[in-house]
Design a protein around this motif. Structure first.
Motif, PDB file in Angstrom:
ATOM      1  N   PHE A 331      19.615  43.622  50.623  1.00 39.47           N
ATOM      2  CA  PHE A 331      19.943  42.010  50.474  1.00 39.47           C
ATOM      3  C   PHE A 331      18.725  41.175  49.984  1.00 39.47           C
ATOM      4  O   PHE A 331      18.975  40.521  48.799  1.00 39.47           O
ATOM      5  N   GLY A 335      19.674  42.163  46.033  1.00 39.27           N
ATOM      6  CA  GLY A 335      20.618  41.139  46.066  1.00 39.27           C
ATOM      7  C   GLY A 335      20.326  39.464  45.776  1.00 39.27           C
ATOM      8  O   GLY A 335      20.691  38.607  44.602  1.00 39.27           O
ATOM      9  N   ALA A 465      30.520  44.638  49.577  1.00 35.16           N
ATOM     10  CA  ALA A 465      29.713  44.136  48.348  1.00 35.16           C
ATOM     11  C   ALA A 465      30.627  44.453  47.147  1.00 35.16           C
ATOM     12  O   ALA A 465      30.745  43.613  46.467  1.00 35.16           O
ATOM     13  N   LEU A 467      30.093  46.221  44.388  1.00 37.91           N
ATOM     14  CA  LEU A 467      29.239  45.672  43.445  1.00 37.91           C
ATOM     15  C   LEU A 467      29.641  46.070  41.969  1.00 37.91           C
ATOM     16  O   LEU A 467      29.164  45.748  40.985  1.00 37.91           O
ATOM     17  N   LEU A 476      26.059  38.436  41.954  1.00 42.32           N
ATOM     18  CA  LEU A 476      25.503  39.547  42.709  1.00 42.32           C
ATOM     19  C   LEU A 476      24.968  39.222  44.104  1.00 42.32           C
ATOM     20  O   LEU A 476      25.189  39.968  45.198  1.00 42.32           O
ATOM     21  N   ALA A 477      24.365  37.961  44.211  1.00 36.23           N
ATOM     22  CA  ALA A 477      23.958  37.528  45.136  1.00 36.23           C
ATOM     23  C   ALA A 477      24.985  37.197  46.382  1.00 36.23           C
ATOM     24  O   ALA A 477      25.091  37.669  47.658  1.00 36.23           O
ATOM     25  N   PHE A 480      26.276  40.732  47.446  1.00 38.06           N
ATOM     26  CA  PHE A 480      25.391  41.234  48.539  1.00 38.06           C
ATOM     27  C   PHE A 480      25.585  40.511  49.729  1.00 38.06           C
ATOM     28  O   PHE A 480      25.236  41.155  50.980  1.00 38.06           O
TER      29      PHE A 480
END
Length: 513
Positions: A331, A335, A465, A467, A476-477, A480
């Motif tokens: 993270f 992240g 998540a 992704l 993305l942050a 995550f």
């Protein structure tokens, strides 16, 4: 990752059955015992440093391990940690048995040499598959040489001096665990992503060479260390080992690969196969024991309900605490875009807290009995719960390492209070004559718990998540953060279960005897 040390068979536990020699003046410790201990602890330092140093390198490994330039899959990161832990745990008991038969010196040397070579192979890996294989071999090698450390302490140190030797070993464990994330971050920061993660494994090479030379010169052989080969137990239970390994691998593969593969039919079939193999392992151990042989896991240990509960406690606890650094490292770096050094610094409060807790655990265990384990698991639970709440309430872009400092420190203190006396209380649930076998089972279960914890947490993290749907850096942050929050929620659940399982243990170690 941290080791626990059980009270050696025959060591005093405060009960009335303590042998008379405990009341006499302590026997002098021969100088060669201290020299041997230095060699052994160099090996222990290397194995444990490698456990924590790799966590901060995971995001960098994911982006740079494949020579083709393609990022490694998320499942690869779980395999790097879980494969190491599982191989380590499976090797512990047979390595200890072989050492009892032929002497621990050359078992230690062989395992350490293989560990050093495997570290080189990790650093030179050109693909994620090569790295996973090298990590599994590295874990296997660690499981081969680490049992010699506690065995030599029992063989070389008089009973009244073993506590001091184990205390020194505990300090080395704490320092190596604390140093790993910071050293890993410094290496990657100094040498860059491309070469830094390789040098994280390369740290083991000079340490390993020094330890190997010192082992040849300073470690006593079987005769000098007091091993009586004529009295050593029978051969290794290889059938049991194959069934146990097959069962655990069959459970681990779907847990790690299931999310990445979309949970196809084969994942459920392999899970069922794993359960079947573990059932067959239990049946085989009973039959093997009835023949008068020495099974890998003596079934009679589980005739003690408290030992069964304590074993489950060890598995659940290690699944809880070892997985949080996997979550935080990914993270914080992948992240939030922080550096490996910043990620290492985030984990430092936990390591410092563990050192402080460990330094007081023995004294508090003597005064409070099982209550020290309740305090330890409670602090771990509170600390992890606080981290979970912070991730839930604070926007990912507003998070800083200061937000996690206090909760991770509290969790670390709890971990330190729990780790050291934990095995002593579990061993106290069985007869004194069964202490050695119980200690080996506990150490193995701890490693298996670490492997399963990483597999489960990794699956939850990457599943939540999601992704594949990320469209921007801010996205993305957020993704995550969602995955990490869910993963830490599972870690909290594990820690709560561990807290409840503490009540399965005796109130005081002194009732063993």
């Amino acid at each position: 990752m941290s080791e626990t040390t059980a009270t050696p068979a025959g060591a005093p536990t405060g009960g009335p059955a303590a042998p008379a020699q405990w009341d006499s003046a302590p026997a002098p410790v021969p100088s060669h015992a201290w020299r041997a201990l230095i060699v052994l602890l160099i090996g222990m330092f290397m194995a444990l440093l490698d456990t924590t140093i790799v966590n901060v390198a995971l995001p960098t490994i994911r982006d740079n391990v494949n020579a083709s330039g393609t990022p490694a899959g998320e499942d690869v990161l779980s395999w790097i940690i879980s494969g190491y832990a599982l191989a380590f745990g499976i090797a512990l008991i047979p390595a200890g048995r072989i050492g009892d038969r032929i002497g621990h010196k050359w078992v230690f040397f062989t395992g350490l040499a293989l560990f050093t070579v495997a570290s080189l192979a990790c650093g030179l890996a050109q693909s994620d598959t090569q790295l996973i294989i090298a990590r599994v071999v590295q874990g296997l090698a660690g499981g081969i040489f680490v049992p010699a450390v506690t065995a030599y302490i029992q063989l070389l140190f008089p009973p009244r001096s073993r506590g001091r030797a184990f205390a020194i070993m505990g300090a080395v464990i704490g320092v190596s665990s604390a140093l790993g994330p910071i050293l890993g971050g410094l290496i990657i920061q100094g040498f860059g992503d491309q070469n830094g993660w390789r040098l994280v494994f390369g740290v083991n090479l000079p340490i390993g060479v020094v330890a190997l030379v010192a082992a040849i010169v300073l470690l006593p052989g079987a005769a000098a260390s007091g091993i009586d080969r004529t009295r050593s137990s029978g051969g290794v239970d290889w059938v049991g080992l194959v069934l146990l390994t097959g069962g655990l691998v069959a459970l681990l593969v779907p847990l790690i690969e299931g999310e990445n593969q979309g949970w196809p039919l084969w994942t459920y079939l392999v899970l069922a196969l794993g359960v079947l193999l573990l059932v067959l392992f239990g049946v085989w151990e009973v039959l093997y024991s009835r023949r008068g042989r020495s099974p890998l896991v003596p079934p009679k240990l589980f005739t003690h309900p408290a030992f069964t509960g304590g074993t489950i406690l060890a598995l659940v606890y290690f699944a809880a605490f070892t997985s949080i650094f996997f979550t935080i490292a990914l993270f914080w770096q992948a992240g939030l875009g922080h550096t490996a050094l910043e990620s290492g610094l985030v984990a430092t409060p936990f390591a410092v807290g563990s050192i402080i807790g460990s330094s007081q655990s023995n004294r508090l265990a003597n005064r409070l009995g099982r209550t020290v384990l309740l305090i330890g698991t409670s602090l771990l639970t509170v600390g992890l719960l606080a981290v979970w709440v912070i991730l839930l309430r604070v926007a990912p872009t507003d998070l800083s390492n200061w937000d996690l400092l206090a909760p991770l420190f509290i969790a670390g203190v709890g971990n330190g209070l729990f780790i050291a006396p934990n095995a002593q209380f579990i061993v106290a649930t069985v007869d004194r004559a069964e202490a050695g076998a119980a200690s080996g089972v506990i150490s193995t279960v701890q490693r298996i718990g670490s492997a399963i914890g990483i597999a489960v947490i990794g699956s939850v993290l990457f599943s939540v998540a999601d992704l594949g749907t990320v469209r921007s850096k801010a996205d993305l942050a957020t993704h995550f953060a969602n995955g990490s929050t869910a993963a830490l929620g599972v870690s909290v659940a594990f820690s709560v279960l561990a807290l409840l399982l503490v009540f399965a243990l005796p109130k005081r170690v002194s009732q063993w005897g």
